[in-house]
Scaffold this active site. Structure first.
Site, mmCIF file in Angstrom:
data_model
loop_
_atom_site.group_PDB
_atom_site.id
_atom_site.type_symbol
_atom_site.label_atom_id
_atom_site.label_comp_id
_atom_site.label_asym_id
_atom_site.label_seq_id
_atom_site.Cartn_x
_atom_site.Cartn_y
_atom_site.Cartn_z
ATOM 1 N N HIS A 127 58.267 10.621 67.391
ATOM 2 C CA HIS A 127 58.232 11.467 68.587
ATOM 3 C C HIS A 127 57.427 10.758 69.676
ATOM 4 O O HIS A 127 56.239 10.488 69.505
ATOM 5 C CB HIS A 127 57.573 12.793 68.182
ATOM 6 C CG HIS A 127 57.360 13.756 69.293
ATOM 7 N ND1 HIS A 127 58.172 14.849 69.477
ATOM 8 C CD2 HIS A 127 56.436 13.807 70.275
ATOM 9 C CE1 HIS A 127 57.741 15.534 70.529
ATOM 10 N NE2 HIS A 127 56.698 14.932 71.028
ATOM 11 N N TYR A 158 56.901 19.339 74.905
ATOM 12 C CA TYR A 158 58.266 19.866 74.800
ATOM 13 C C TYR A 158 58.763 20.315 76.163
ATOM 14 O O TYR A 158 59.449 21.320 76.287
ATOM 15 C CB TYR A 158 58.309 21.008 73.781
ATOM 16 C CG TYR A 158 58.168 20.479 72.387
ATOM 17 C CD1 TYR A 158 59.246 19.883 71.744
ATOM 18 C CD2 TYR A 158 56.948 20.518 71.738
ATOM 19 C CE1 TYR A 158 59.104 19.356 70.474
ATOM 20 C CE2 TYR A 158 56.795 19.997 70.469
ATOM 21 C CZ TYR A 158 57.881 19.419 69.842
ATOM 22 O OH TYR A 158 57.741 18.894 68.593
ATOM 23 N N ASP A 205 64.394 17.367 71.851
ATOM 24 C CA ASP A 205 64.219 18.727 71.329
ATOM 25 C C ASP A 205 64.051 19.703 72.486
ATOM 26 O O ASP A 205 63.091 19.601 73.255
ATOM 27 C CB ASP A 205 62.961 18.750 70.441
ATOM 28 C CG ASP A 205 62.809 20.057 69.671
ATOM 29 O OD1 ASP A 205 63.638 20.968 69.884
ATOM 30 O OD2 ASP A 205 61.867 20.154 68.861
ATOM 31 N N HIS A 207 63.614 22.855 71.962
ATOM 32 C CA HIS A 207 62.644 23.822 71.429
ATOM 33 C C HIS A 207 62.995 25.245 71.867
ATOM 34 O O HIS A 207 62.112 26.073 72.115
ATOM 35 C CB HIS A 207 61.216 23.455 71.866
ATOM 36 C CG HIS A 207 60.233 23.443 70.728
ATOM 37 N ND1 HIS A 207 59.322 24.441 70.534
ATOM 38 C CD2 HIS A 207 60.036 22.557 69.731
ATOM 39 C CE1 HIS A 207 58.592 24.156 69.450
ATOM 40 N NE2 HIS A 207 59.008 23.036 68.946
ATOM 41 N N GLU A 231 68.256 18.784 69.895
ATOM 42 C CA GLU A 231 67.720 19.688 68.884
ATOM 43 C C GLU A 231 67.457 21.080 69.454
ATOM 44 O O GLU A 231 66.916 21.212 70.556
ATOM 45 C CB GLU A 231 66.421 19.060 68.381
ATOM 46 C CG GLU A 231 65.684 19.830 67.343
ATOM 47 C CD GLU A 231 64.479 19.035 66.849
ATOM 48 O OE1 GLU A 231 64.466 17.797 66.945
ATOM 49 O OE2 GLU A 231 63.538 19.684 66.364
ATOM 50 N N GLU A 257 65.496 24.838 62.794
ATOM 51 C CA GLU A 257 64.187 24.707 62.154
ATOM 52 C C GLU A 257 63.454 26.045 62.071
ATOM 53 O O GLU A 257 62.517 26.191 61.300
ATOM 54 C CB GLU A 257 63.322 23.641 62.846
ATOM 55 C CG GLU A 257 62.620 24.101 64.096
ATOM 56 C CD GLU A 257 61.878 22.970 64.795
ATOM 57 O OE1 GLU A 257 62.358 21.827 64.785
ATOM 58 O OE2 GLU A 257 60.813 23.231 65.359
ATOM 59 N N ARG A 278 68.689 21.395 60.796
ATOM 60 C CA ARG A 278 67.242 21.236 60.937
ATOM 61 C C ARG A 278 66.628 22.315 60.066
ATOM 62 O O ARG A 278 66.851 23.504 60.304
ATOM 63 C CB ARG A 278 66.832 21.532 62.374
ATOM 64 C CG ARG A 278 67.036 20.444 63.326
ATOM 65 C CD ARG A 278 66.136 19.310 63.072
ATOM 66 N NE ARG A 278 64.796 19.482 63.603
ATOM 67 C CZ ARG A 278 63.799 18.655 63.299
ATOM 68 N NH1 ARG A 278 63.969 17.688 62.456
ATOM 69 N NH2 ARG A 278 62.619 18.818 63.842
ATOM 70 N N HIS A 307 62.923 19.124 58.765
ATOM 71 C CA HIS A 307 61.772 19.183 59.671
ATOM 72 C C HIS A 307 60.596 18.426 59.050
ATOM 73 O O HIS A 307 60.246 18.679 57.897
ATOM 74 C CB HIS A 307 61.405 20.666 59.849
ATOM 75 C CG HIS A 307 60.535 20.988 61.003
ATOM 76 N ND1 HIS A 307 59.546 21.942 60.938
ATOM 77 C CD2 HIS A 307 60.502 20.515 62.269
ATOM 78 C CE1 HIS A 307 58.956 22.045 62.117
ATOM 79 N NE2 HIS A 307 59.513 21.200 62.947
ATOM 80 N N ASP A 311 52.818 19.931 60.609
ATOM 81 C CA ASP A 311 52.590 21.154 59.839
ATOM 82 C C ASP A 311 53.516 21.246 58.628
ATOM 83 O O ASP A 311 53.862 22.324 58.161
ATOM 84 C CB ASP A 311 52.637 22.427 60.707
ATOM 85 C CG ASP A 311 53.919 22.590 61.477
ATOM 86 O OD1 ASP A 311 54.787 21.700 61.390
ATOM 87 O OD2 ASP A 311 54.069 23.608 62.173
ATOM 88 N N GLU A 334 62.684 13.343 60.258
ATOM 89 C CA GLU A 334 61.578 13.389 61.208
ATOM 90 C C GLU A 334 60.306 12.933 60.498
ATOM 91 O O GLU A 334 60.067 13.293 59.345
ATOM 92 C CB GLU A 334 61.385 14.819 61.724
ATOM 93 C CG GLU A 334 60.238 14.947 62.713
ATOM 94 C CD GLU A 334 60.029 16.371 63.223
ATOM 95 O OE1 GLU A 334 60.533 17.317 62.592
ATOM 96 O OE2 GLU A 334 59.369 16.526 64.260
HETATM 97 MG MG MG Z 1 62.087 20.982 66.775
#
Ligand code: MG
Length: 399
Positions: A127, A158, A205, A207, A231, A257, A278, A307, A311, A334
């Site tokens: 990223h 993002y 992404d 998001h 994404e 995701e 995702r 994903h 986290d 990723e």
């Molecule tokens: Mg994402």
């Protein structure tokens, strides 16, 4: 027949890099035989810990750890009301730990139990973001130096550039401007393609931050830049607009995701409406449902893109990789840098060389945890600021 039983189920909470991680340790009646699983739901880690300690643990003690499918199915419905990120993550911690145990019993890495390798390692994407285009370029170039061939580019995280004119008294939060964001993305990829050409694979992404019609427009505008994928152009609440995106653009789409129920992907996969699934594997309940989803996707030419941010615990990253090595329809993984500190807490972490991630070839998931060291990095019950998204007029946005 096996006389091995589950002796204890413990939750380990740790935040070596300031991100709350939840790891489950399933201990068996066999001395020294245990498994680890990822149950990380950073923003609700205490709720997951409760689901494990107070509900799954009493359900599991005394059961045969080798009956993974049976345990997954019965544990999932044992609350009658089921699914959701808290319960699924709790179950994932157990599920991955049971796969780890099964691998250790077999003396084989988990990918062998899934059917063996289709590839030696998983190609990863990193990223790259930055406050301005020059900084993004620098970060992309630095990843290329490391041999990374897939890079997700984001301008201001993002797209969270805060140039909003808010009303007086607007509440605090992470402000972003959807229209300014949407206008910035084609500029970003114009610059990246001009600088780096078309050999490099680029990703982006959204998001879920755009209105559906803006997502349609963006997917069309990005077509000439040949993204590897775009994404999450839509949130789970507004999936119907995917047909509009699909009808108007050939930009490959990765989605899901935020999904927590495997059925959520089914119409998108079987309808040919996405190109990559995702999935935050722990949020759907672990390896058991993820491998089924991968197989379903295979039939429709949809590739996997599990994903893999900060986290996801290193245990979760290892689980992702075991799935990646086996799935014929693996797409991309990723990747988040597993720092020296994470590697100390989690001995046996996967390694990355020249743009590929390799698992530890030890039996099971191949990864362990140093609980004493983990305890030195306590979790903190604070929401990250990015989750408190707001729109220019001060109204609530989607993070
Ligand atoms: Mg994402």
């Amino acid at each position: 027949m096996s006389t091995i039983t589950i002796r204890d189920v413990r939750t380990i909470l740790t935040a070596p890099e300031g991100i709350n991680l939840v790891v489950v340790k399933v201990e068996t009646s066999e001395p020294g035989l245990y498994g680890l699983g990822c149950a990380t739901f950073t923003q609700r880690y205490l709720a997951v810990a409760t689901a494990i300690e107070d509900y799954l643990k009493p359900f599991l003690i005394g059961k045969d750890p080798q009956r993974i499918e049976d345990i997954w199915q019965t544990a999932m419905v044992s609350s009658y009301w089921r699914n959701g990120p808290v319960l699924n993550n709790a179950l994932s911690g157990v599920d991955m730990a049971l796969w780890d145990i099964k691998g250790k019993l077999a003396g084989q890495p988990v990918y062998q139990l899934l059917g063996g390798k289709c590839r030696e390692a998983a190609a990863i994407y990193r990223h790259a973001d930055g406050r301005d285009l020059a900084e993004i370029e620098e970060n992309v170039a630095a990843f290329m130096e490391q041999g990374i061939r897939y890079i997700r580019c984001q301008w201001g995280g993002y797209g969270g550039r805060n140039d909003c004119v808010t009303p007086e008294g607007a509440l605090p939060g992470a402000y972003f401007h959807p229209d300014a964001y949407a206008r910035s993305v084609p500029k970003l990829f114009d610059r990246m393609r001009e600088r780096f050409g078309f050999e490099l694979e680029l990703l982006h992404d959204v998001h879920e931050r755009l209105a559906p019609i803006e997502a349609v427009r963006l997917a069309k505008q990005l077509e000439p830049y040949r993204l590897f994928f775009l994404e999450d152009p839509l949130p789970p609440e507004q999936l119907d607009a995917i047909r509009m995106i699909r009808a108007q653009s050939a930009t490959p789409i990765a989605m899901g995701e935020l999904f927590v129920h495997p059925r959520e992907w089914v119409p998108l996969i079987s309808g040919g409406l996405i190109d990559f699934i995702r999935v935050h594997v722990s949020a759907i309940g672990g390896i058991t449902p993820a491998r089924k989803l991968a197989v379903l996707s295979e039939s429709f030419g949809v590739r996997t893109a599990w994903h893999g941010p900060g986290d996801v615990s290193p245990v979760g990253h290892a689980a992702n990789l075991h799935l990646d090595l086996n799935a014929v329809n693996f797409g991309i993984q990723e990747w988040y840098e597993l720092t020296d500190r994470l590697r100390e807490v989690f001995p046996g972490c996967p390694t990355v060389r020249n743009g590929y991630a390799y698992v530890n070839e030890a039996p099971g998931l191949g990864i362990d945890i140093d609980e004493k060291l983990a305890a030195k990095y306590p979790c903190r019950n604070e929401l990250p600021e990015w989750t408190l998204a707001r729109l220019p007029d001060g109204g609530p946005g989607r993070p």
